[in-house]
Design a protein around this motif. Structure first.
Motif, PDB file in Angstrom:
ATOM      1  N   LEU A   1      28.541  24.380   5.957  1.00  0.00           N
ATOM      2  CA  LEU A   1      27.389  23.816   5.232  1.00  0.00           C
ATOM      3  C   LEU A   1      26.543  24.925   4.621  1.00  0.00           C
ATOM      4  O   LEU A   1      26.035  24.798   3.505  1.00  0.00           O
ATOM      5  N   ARG A   2      26.412  26.026   5.341  1.00  0.00           N
ATOM      6  CA  ARG A   2      25.676  27.171   4.789  1.00  0.00           C
ATOM      7  C   ARG A   2      26.321  27.644   3.480  1.00  0.00           C
ATOM      8  O   ARG A   2      25.645  27.837   2.463  1.00  0.00           O
ATOM      9  N   ASP A   3      27.642  27.809   3.485  1.00  0.00           N
ATOM     10  CA  ASP A   3      28.344  28.268   2.282  1.00  0.00           C
ATOM     11  C   ASP A   3      28.223  27.245   1.154  1.00  0.00           C
ATOM     12  O   ASP A   3      28.121  27.621  -0.018  1.00  0.00           O
ATOM     13  N   ALA A   4      28.234  25.964   1.511  1.00  0.00           N
ATOM     14  CA  ALA A   4      28.112  24.921   0.472  1.00  0.00           C
ATOM     15  C   ALA A   4      26.729  24.987  -0.175  1.00  0.00           C
ATOM     16  O   ALA A   4      26.599  24.858  -1.401  1.00  0.00           O
ATOM     17  N   ILE A   5      25.691  25.188   0.638  1.00  0.00           N
ATOM     18  CA  ILE A   5      24.335  25.300   0.077  1.00  0.00           C
ATOM     19  C   ILE A   5      24.244  26.548  -0.805  1.00  0.00           C
ATOM     20  O   ILE A   5      23.681  26.511  -1.906  1.00  0.00           O
TER      21      ILE A   5
ATOM     22  N   LEU B   1      29.644  15.943   4.241  1.00  0.00           N
ATOM     23  CA  LEU B   1      28.362  16.530   3.817  1.00  0.00           C
ATOM     24  C   LEU B   1      28.612  17.651   2.805  1.00  0.00           C
ATOM     25  O   LEU B   1      27.892  17.781   1.811  1.00  0.00           O
ATOM     26  N   VAL B   2      29.648  18.455   3.040  1.00  0.00           N
ATOM     27  CA  VAL B   2      30.045  19.493   2.083  1.00  0.00           C
ATOM     28  C   VAL B   2      30.393  18.837   0.745  1.00  0.00           C
ATOM     29  O   VAL B   2      29.913  19.264  -0.320  1.00  0.00           O
TER      30      VAL B   2
ATOM     31  N   HIS C   1      28.728  19.382  -2.968  1.00  0.00           N
ATOM     32  CA  HIS C   1      29.557  19.782  -4.121  1.00  0.00           C
ATOM     33  C   HIS C   1      29.386  18.799  -5.279  1.00  0.00           C
ATOM     34  O   HIS C   1      29.235  19.208  -6.432  1.00  0.00           O
ATOM     35  N   THR C   2      29.422  17.508  -4.968  1.00  0.00           N
ATOM     36  CA  THR C   2      29.324  16.485  -6.014  1.00  0.00           C
ATOM     37  C   THR C   2      27.974  16.572  -6.720  1.00  0.00           C
ATOM     38  O   THR C   2      27.900  16.492  -7.954  1.00  0.00           O
ATOM     39  N   ALA C   3      26.909  16.756  -5.937  1.00  0.00           N
ATOM     40  CA  ALA C   3      25.569  16.876  -6.539  1.00  0.00           C
ATOM     41  C   ALA C   3      25.541  18.046  -7.521  1.00  0.00           C
ATOM     42  O   ALA C   3      24.959  17.967  -8.601  1.00  0.00           O
ATOM     43  N   PHE C   4      26.209  19.134  -7.136  1.00  0.00           N
ATOM     44  CA  PHE C   4      26.262  20.346  -7.974  1.00  0.00           C
ATOM     45  C   PHE C   4      27.123  20.109  -9.219  1.00  0.00           C
ATOM     46  O   PHE C   4      26.684  20.346 -10.351  1.00  0.00           O
ATOM     47  N   LEU C   5      28.342  19.612  -9.008  1.00  0.00           N
ATOM     48  CA  LEU C   5      29.292  19.479 -10.122  1.00  0.00           C
ATOM     49  C   LEU C   5      28.840  18.430 -11.133  1.00  0.00           C
ATOM     50  O   LEU C   5      29.061  18.577 -12.327  1.00  0.00           O
ATOM     51  N   GLU C   6      28.196  17.379 -10.642  1.00  0.00           N
ATOM     52  CA  GLU C   6      27.755  16.304 -11.550  1.00  0.00           C
ATOM     53  C   GLU C   6      26.328  16.536 -12.047  1.00  0.00           C
ATOM     54  O   GLU C   6      25.805  15.717 -12.798  1.00  0.00           O
ATOM     55  N   LYS C   7      25.732  17.622 -11.621  1.00  0.00           N
ATOM     56  CA  LYS C   7      24.355  17.966 -12.040  1.00  0.00           C
ATOM     57  C   LYS C   7      23.432  16.755 -11.944  1.00  0.00           C
ATOM     58  O   LYS C   7      22.639  16.471 -12.836  1.00  0.00           O
ATOM     59  N   SER C   8      23.521  16.034 -10.828  1.00  0.00           N
ATOM     60  CA  SER C   8      22.826  14.757 -10.734  1.00  0.00           C
ATOM     61  C   SER C   8      21.427  14.821 -10.136  1.00  0.00           C
ATOM     62  O   SER C   8      20.700  13.847 -10.218  1.00  0.00           O
ATOM     63  N   TYR C   9      21.052  15.933  -9.518  1.00  0.00           N
ATOM     64  CA  TYR C   9      19.739  15.996  -8.850  1.00  0.00           C
ATOM     65  C   TYR C   9      19.034  17.321  -9.142  1.00  0.00           C
ATOM     66  O   TYR C   9      19.678  18.346  -9.325  1.00  0.00           O
TER      67      TYR C   9
END
Ligand code: DQA
Length: 144
Positions: free
Chosen positions: A86-90, A56-57, A61-69
């Motif tokens: 998960l809190r830190d990832a958000i 889930l982390v 990360h992938t959503a963030f790095l790939e700017k996909s959403y």
């Protein structure tokens, strides 16, 4: 807009587990309902589920790095109540995240009353069953 709907631990069993709490609609049924709603608004939506915290982390990360959403709807299941990872990832990503629960966690056991994720989320929706996900999408669309 492009939404990512993430479901965490045990949510793959939705429709089969604790039906008196979570109902009989499966996760596929719920995702189909979300997809149909998004289609009526010409929004795009993708889905991800894992029982594994680190996956889930990685998904966040992938959503963030790939700017996909543009926004994320996240039901972390029981991880909500204790996962600082998960809190830190958000907190690490610049994509708004809505915390979602199908059940009204505040009307249930004491340990479900607290969330370590809420503080770093844009908003929180709980208690409306599968419609909690749709309400979160409506909220995110209005807030962005
Ligand atoms: C849940 C509520 C959590 O407390 C629980 O651990 C879940 C599901 C919900 O959707 O109501 O697995 O997130």
């Amino acid at each position: 807009m492009k939404f990512l709907v993430i479901n965490g631990v045990n949510l793959n069993l939705t429709g089969k587990r604790e039906q008196s709490v979570y109902g009989t609609a499966t996760l596929s049924d719920i995702n189909a309902k979300i997809a149909a709603y998004c289609k009526t608004n010409s929004d795009e939506v993708a889905f991800y589920q894992s029982n594994i915290e680190g996956e889930l982390v990685n998904c966040l990360h992938t959503a963030f790095l790939e700017k996909s959403y543009d926004a994320i709807v996240f039901n972390a299941g029981a991880f909500t109540h204790y996962s600082y990872a998960l809190r830190d990832a958000i907190a690490a990503i610049d994509i708004p995240v809505a915390e979602v629960h199908m059940s009204n966690v505040h009307a249930r056991e004491e340990f479900r009353h607290s969330s370590v994720l809420s503080e770093v989320c844009k908003g929180v929706v709980c208690g409306f069953g599968a419609s909690s996900y749709i309400a979160a999408i409506v909220g995110l669309k209005g807030a962005l």
